[in-house]
Every structure is written in C-alpha cells, then in structure tokens.
Design an enzyme around this catalytic site. Structure first.
Site, PDB file in Angstrom:
ATOM      1  N   ASP A  97       0.862  -1.182   0.000  1.00 43.71           N
ATOM      2  CA  ASP A  97       0.000   0.000   0.000  1.00 43.71           C
ATOM      3  C   ASP A  97       0.900   1.233   0.000  1.00 43.71           C
ATOM      4  O   ASP A  97       2.129   1.124   0.001  1.00 43.71           O
ATOM      5  CB  ASP A  97      -0.978  -0.035   1.184  1.00 43.71           C
ATOM      6  N   SER A  98       0.300   2.416  -0.001  1.00 41.42           N
ATOM      7  CA  SER A  98       1.091   3.640  -0.204  1.00 41.42           C
ATOM      8  C   SER A  98       1.526   4.286   1.097  1.00 41.42           C
ATOM      9  O   SER A  98       2.325   5.211   1.089  1.00 41.42           O
ATOM     10  CB  SER A  98       0.254   4.642  -0.980  1.00 41.42           C
ATOM     11  N   GLY A  99       0.992   3.825   2.208  1.00 42.11           N
ATOM     12  CA  GLY A  99       1.245   4.501   3.479  1.00 42.11           C
ATOM     13  C   GLY A  99       0.196   5.572   3.763  1.00 42.11           C
ATOM     14  O   GLY A  99       0.119   6.090   4.870  1.00 42.11           O
ATOM     15  N   GLY A 100      -0.612   5.900   2.758  1.00 43.56           N
ATOM     16  CA  GLY A 100      -1.625   6.956   2.924  1.00 43.56           C
ATOM     17  C   GLY A 100      -2.648   6.615   3.993  1.00 43.56           C
ATOM     18  O   GLY A 100      -3.060   7.478   4.779  1.00 43.56           O
ATOM     19  N   PHE A 101      -3.049   5.356   4.037  1.00 45.06           N
ATOM     20  CA  PHE A 101      -4.052   4.975   5.038  1.00 45.06           C
ATOM     21  C   PHE A 101      -3.545   5.194   6.454  1.00 45.06           C
ATOM     22  O   PHE A 101      -4.307   5.515   7.365  1.00 45.06           O
ATOM     23  CB  PHE A 101      -4.477   3.509   4.855  1.00 45.06           C
ATOM     24  N   ASP A 180      -2.454   8.382  -1.548  1.00 44.24           N
ATOM     25  CA  ASP A 180      -3.786   8.992  -1.486  1.00 44.24           C
ATOM     26  C   ASP A 180      -4.103   9.438  -0.071  1.00 44.24           C
ATOM     27  O   ASP A 180      -3.414   9.070   0.881  1.00 44.24           O
ATOM     28  CB  ASP A 180      -4.862   7.987  -1.936  1.00 44.24           C
ATOM     29  N   GLN A 222     -11.235   7.763  -4.748  1.00 46.00           N
ATOM     30  CA  GLN A 222     -11.726   8.248  -3.447  1.00 46.00           C
ATOM     31  C   GLN A 222     -13.104   8.891  -3.645  1.00 46.00           C
ATOM     32  O   GLN A 222     -13.772   8.619  -4.623  1.00 46.00           O
ATOM     33  CB  GLN A 222     -10.715   9.240  -2.847  1.00 46.00           C
ATOM     34  N   GLY A 249     -10.669   4.621   0.677  1.00 50.25           N
ATOM     35  CA  GLY A 249     -11.304   5.710   1.395  1.00 50.25           C
ATOM     36  C   GLY A 249     -12.477   5.278   2.218  1.00 50.25           C
ATOM     37  O   GLY A 249     -12.737   4.085   2.376  1.00 50.25           O
ATOM     38  N   ASP A 298      -7.784  -7.435   0.460  1.00 53.91           N
ATOM     39  CA  ASP A 298      -6.778  -7.702   1.492  1.00 53.91           C
ATOM     40  C   ASP A 298      -7.381  -7.308   2.827  1.00 53.91           C
ATOM     41  O   ASP A 298      -8.219  -6.412   2.889  1.00 53.91           O
ATOM     42  CB  ASP A 298      -5.510  -6.878   1.257  1.00 53.91           C
ATOM     43  N   CYS A 344     -13.504 -29.240   7.352  1.00 53.81           N
ATOM     44  CA  CYS A 344     -12.360 -28.411   6.930  1.00 53.81           C
ATOM     45  C   CYS A 344     -11.135 -29.310   6.764  1.00 53.81           C
ATOM     46  O   CYS A 344     -10.872 -30.170   7.604  1.00 53.81           O
ATOM     47  CB  CYS A 344     -12.082 -27.321   7.961  1.00 53.81           C
ATOM     48  N   CYS A 346      -7.967 -28.277   6.672  1.00 49.55           N
ATOM     49  CA  CYS A 346      -6.706 -27.688   7.139  1.00 49.55           C
ATOM     50  C   CYS A 346      -6.076 -28.569   8.222  1.00 49.55           C
ATOM     51  O   CYS A 346      -6.740 -29.389   8.851  1.00 49.55           O
ATOM     52  CB  CYS A 346      -6.920 -26.261   7.652  1.00 49.55           C
ATOM     53  N   CYS A 349      -7.798 -28.444  11.777  1.00 50.84           N
ATOM     54  CA  CYS A 349      -9.052 -29.182  11.936  1.00 50.84           C
ATOM     55  C   CYS A 349      -8.853 -30.685  11.786  1.00 50.84           C
ATOM     56  O   CYS A 349      -9.581 -31.478  12.375  1.00 50.84           O
ATOM     57  CB  CYS A 349     -10.082 -28.680  10.936  1.00 50.84           C
ATOM     58  N   HIS A 375      -5.942 -22.053  10.233  1.00 55.20           N
ATOM     59  CA  HIS A 375      -7.336 -22.356   9.907  1.00 55.20           C
ATOM     60  C   HIS A 375      -8.043 -21.155   9.281  1.00 55.20           C
ATOM     61  O   HIS A 375      -8.721 -21.290   8.262  1.00 55.20           O
ATOM     62  CB  HIS A 375      -8.116 -22.818  11.144  1.00 55.20           C
TER      63      HIS A 375
HETATM   64 ZN   LIG Z   1      -9.655 -25.777   9.545  1.00 57.60          ZN
END
Ligand SMILES: [Zn+2]
Length: 421
Positions: A97-101, A180, A222, A249, A298, A344, A346, A349, A375
């Site tokens: 990201d740009s660091g703006g947030f 931004d 934005q 934004g 993300d 699941c 994974c 689980c 998980h």
């Molecule tokens: Zn799982």
C-alpha cells in the site's frame, strides 16, 4: 509516464446481470487467479506463518504495509537485502500500500474512534470513540504530503507521493499503490471533496514519480460516501495510465453504503485492468465485493481474529457469532472433542479438537496463534476457491444467497465482539 512491462489482467468470464468476473492477474512473480483474497503481511511476515505454510495454503499473493516497513527495518535496508521477496523468503506476488491509510489511522481515525477492522462503519455499532488524552493530532496533511510522528519512537517523518513511490520501489513489490488521502467516514462533504481533489493531484504526481517498469502501479478512487464525488473520482483516475485500480477511502457509515460506493465506482473502471478493494475481508463483504466486480481483497481479519481466539466457521455452524466466528475461549468448548470445523481440510481441523485449541488459547501458548491463523487463512482461501468455481459454473448467486441467508440468522454474541475491534 511508463506502464508496467510484465503485468497484465485477463478477464476470463463475466456473469450476466452483475459485475462479477473471473480473471487472472499476471505479475513477474507469478499469476493470481481472481477473485482472490490476499493475506496481509504488515511487517514482511504474515503473523505466525512461514512462507512454506502460505504456499501450502495456496496463497497466491500478499499485501505488505509501506508505512510500517519504512519505519522498521527501513526500505533502503530491505533493498540491500534484495527487496521484499528475498528479505522475507516469499517468491509469489506482493502488493504494497502507499502509506496513505496510515495518515488516516494515525490522525483522523484516532480522533473519531474509527479503525479499519470492526469500527470502520461507525453506524454498525462496533466502534467506541478513542480520543488521545491531549487530543493532539498525530498526523498533519497538506498539499505536499503527510507529516506524522512515528508510533514507535515519536520521531517526525513526512510521506509525499514522490517519497511513497520511492519507498515502494525500494521495497520492490509487484503491485504498488498511488499515494492517497483516505478520509474518515465522519468527514463532511466539503472536506471529502477537498481531499479527493488533492488525491487526484497526488495520483498524477505518483505516476510521474515512478521510474521502475517492473512494478504495476494502481490508482485509487476516493470520494467518500457521495455519489457525485465517487463519479468524479472514478472518471479522473480511470483516465490516467494506471495498471490497475483500487477502491479506497471511507466506504460510508454502514455496509449498505459500501455496496452503493462499489455500484457507483466499479462499472466505470476499464475492464482490462484489475480492481482491488482495500482493507475489506469479512465473508459477507467478499461476496458483495465479488458480485460488484472486485478482483482482489486484502485484510488483517483472519490473522487478527485468530490471535483473539475467534475462528472462522460457516454461518450455519451451531454457536456461530454475528461475525462468523466461534470464540474458542468460551467455557462451552472445555470438553469439546470435536474438530473446530467438521469438513475443513486444514491441518488444525484435521489434527486437533476444540477442547485442545481452547486449552492453548487459555494458556496463551504460541501454537494457538499458528494453528488459529492456519485455519482462518485456509477458511477464507477455500471460500475464494469455492467462489471461483461457482463463477465458472454460473452458480455464484445461489452460493451467495446460501451463505448470506444463513449469516443473517446468526445470534449476536456479546462476548465475541468486545475483543474484535
Ligand atoms: Zn480448519
């Protein structure tokens, strides 16, 4: 102005009646089948996970945070290590990201008590005002950029479109973001308009500052929660030679506002470039975003939830809370010998009971964070695979309806929400 040499987006299939689409993003470090969720590795690590774990989960790409890496260990140092990929031992695609947030989260967000997780929609009843004692702003925004104090040692810094791009070039991610200003959901129309116009000037400066054609540069739309501002922003940003677009934004004060913002924005972005939705990762939002044409997401949600013992399960699971999780610290799991989630696949689980996981969390054992994150990440990545299959077989609307209807029946769990913000 230059365009990325080895980066492209290929739309593969589009649903009738809405904006949902299947696609493939090509980057110098591999392809990303979309729509897809990108786990967040803020400090060049997805917390409690090795890159080998991430590969095993089928992670197709990560997002790392420019602000944090600029402060620690420093982007010049990362560059000396050969860039982010070599520094962190991850060979797949990376977005920064740009660091703006962070200008938002260090300044206005502290004043208004809103953050990206849990409290981003002030009217959803999840946020508590959290003013700093002195009320002092930790960030100051002007035409040049954002001046701020480090949250680590209080030292003063300034990020500008030029320095943000330079830092992101040193970090060396495959996809980087224009600088931004992310306005607070509590900002009024006039301020949001002013910030949007500044973001447009910063978008042009970001493009002009870029010298590395190995990286794709995304422009950010934005305009807060106002239709005319979003329309102006999408018109301006989409006409610039960006390689992709991000919707950023304030997305409004509640989930319905976010859906409207996407409806006003995404259809006006050109089809041949990827679209990223910043910082959103709740299950319902993934469905709503995909339906509205978002390709990548993300969010820190899966790993942050895992650290507070909130493990993601389908909305039809008995005992599931309003945000789609079981709180494993609850006493009801003391003697529960069943797996966290029955179907699941994974490692967590397949290998451990709810009662054992609860024991690890209650004792603050480090393994809890690893198994919980494993998980939660698997859960969201598997959901995205299911969504992609449903898009391919034209069953997306049925899949979305099944999940959202079940989710609307979930009981609010007061124990759940207190530790999630
Ligand atoms: Zn799982």
């Amino acid at each position: 102005m230059i365009r990325a040499r080895d980066f492209s987006f290929q739309p593969l299939a589009r649903l009738k009646g809405n904006q949902a689409r299947l696609g493939r993003i090509h980057t110098p470090h591999g392809d990303i089948e979309t729509p897809e969720f990108l786990p967040v590795g803020t400090l060049a690590t997805v917390k409690a996970m090795t890159p080998r774990d991430l590969e095993g989960l089928g992670v197709q790409g990560l997002l790392a945070n420019t602000y944090h890496l600029y402060l620690r260990p420093g982007s010049e140092r990362v560059k000396r290590f050969g860039g982010l990929h070599r520094f962190m031992g991850w060979t797949g695609p990376i977005m920064t990201d740009s660091g703006g947030f962070q200008a938002f989260s260090l300044g206005a967000a502290r004043e208004d008590g809103v953050g990206k997780i849990g409290g981003i929609f002030p009217n959803e009843g999840q946020s508590e005002p959290a003013r700093t004692k002195s009320g002092e702003k930790l960030a100051h925004i002007d035409e040049e950029g954002v001046s701020f104090r480090s949250h680590i040692d209080g030292s003063r810094h300034k990020l500008t479109p030029e320095s943000s791009i330079a830092i992101q070039q040193e970090l060396g991610a495959d996809m980087i973001l224009a600088f931004d200003e992310c306005t607070s959901p509590m900002a009024g129309y006039e301020y949001t308009e002013l910030a949007m116009e500044r973001t447009h000037r910063w978008a042009v400066r970001s493009l002009e500052a870029r010298t590395n054609a190995e990286q794709a540069l995304y422009g950010i739309v934005q305009g807060g929660e106002w239709e005319d501002l979003r329309a102006r922003s999408v018109r301006f940003i989409s006409e610039l030679p960006f390689d992709g677009f991000a919707v950023g934004g304030s997305l409004g004060k509640c989930k319905a506002d976010m859906h409207r913002v996407l409806d006003w924005t995404v259809p006006h972005l050109s089809d041949d470039r990827p679209r990223h939705l910043l910082g959103i990762g709740e299950v319902n939002d993934l469905f709503e975003g995909v339906e509205r044409g978002i390709d990548t997401f993300d969010c820190v949600l899966p790993t942050r939830f895992a650290r507070t013992a909130h493990l993601l399960v389908p909305p039809w699971t008995p005992g599931v809370g309003r945000r789609g999780t079981l709180n494993l610290r609850h006493a009801r799991y003391l003697d529960d010998q069943s797996p966290l989630m029955a179907d699941c696949h994974c490692y967590t689980c397949q290998s451990f009971s709810r009662g054992y996981l609860r024991h690890l969390y209650m004792c603050d054992e480090l393994l809890a964070y690893h198994l919980g994150s494993l998980h939660n990440l698997h859960f969201l990545l598997e959901l995205m695979r299911t969504i992609r299959r449903a898009l391919a077989s034209k069953n997306f609307s049925e899949l979305k309806q099944r999940w959202l209807e079940a989710a609307s029946g979930a009981e609010p769990d007061p124990e759940e929400d207190s530790s999630l913000s």
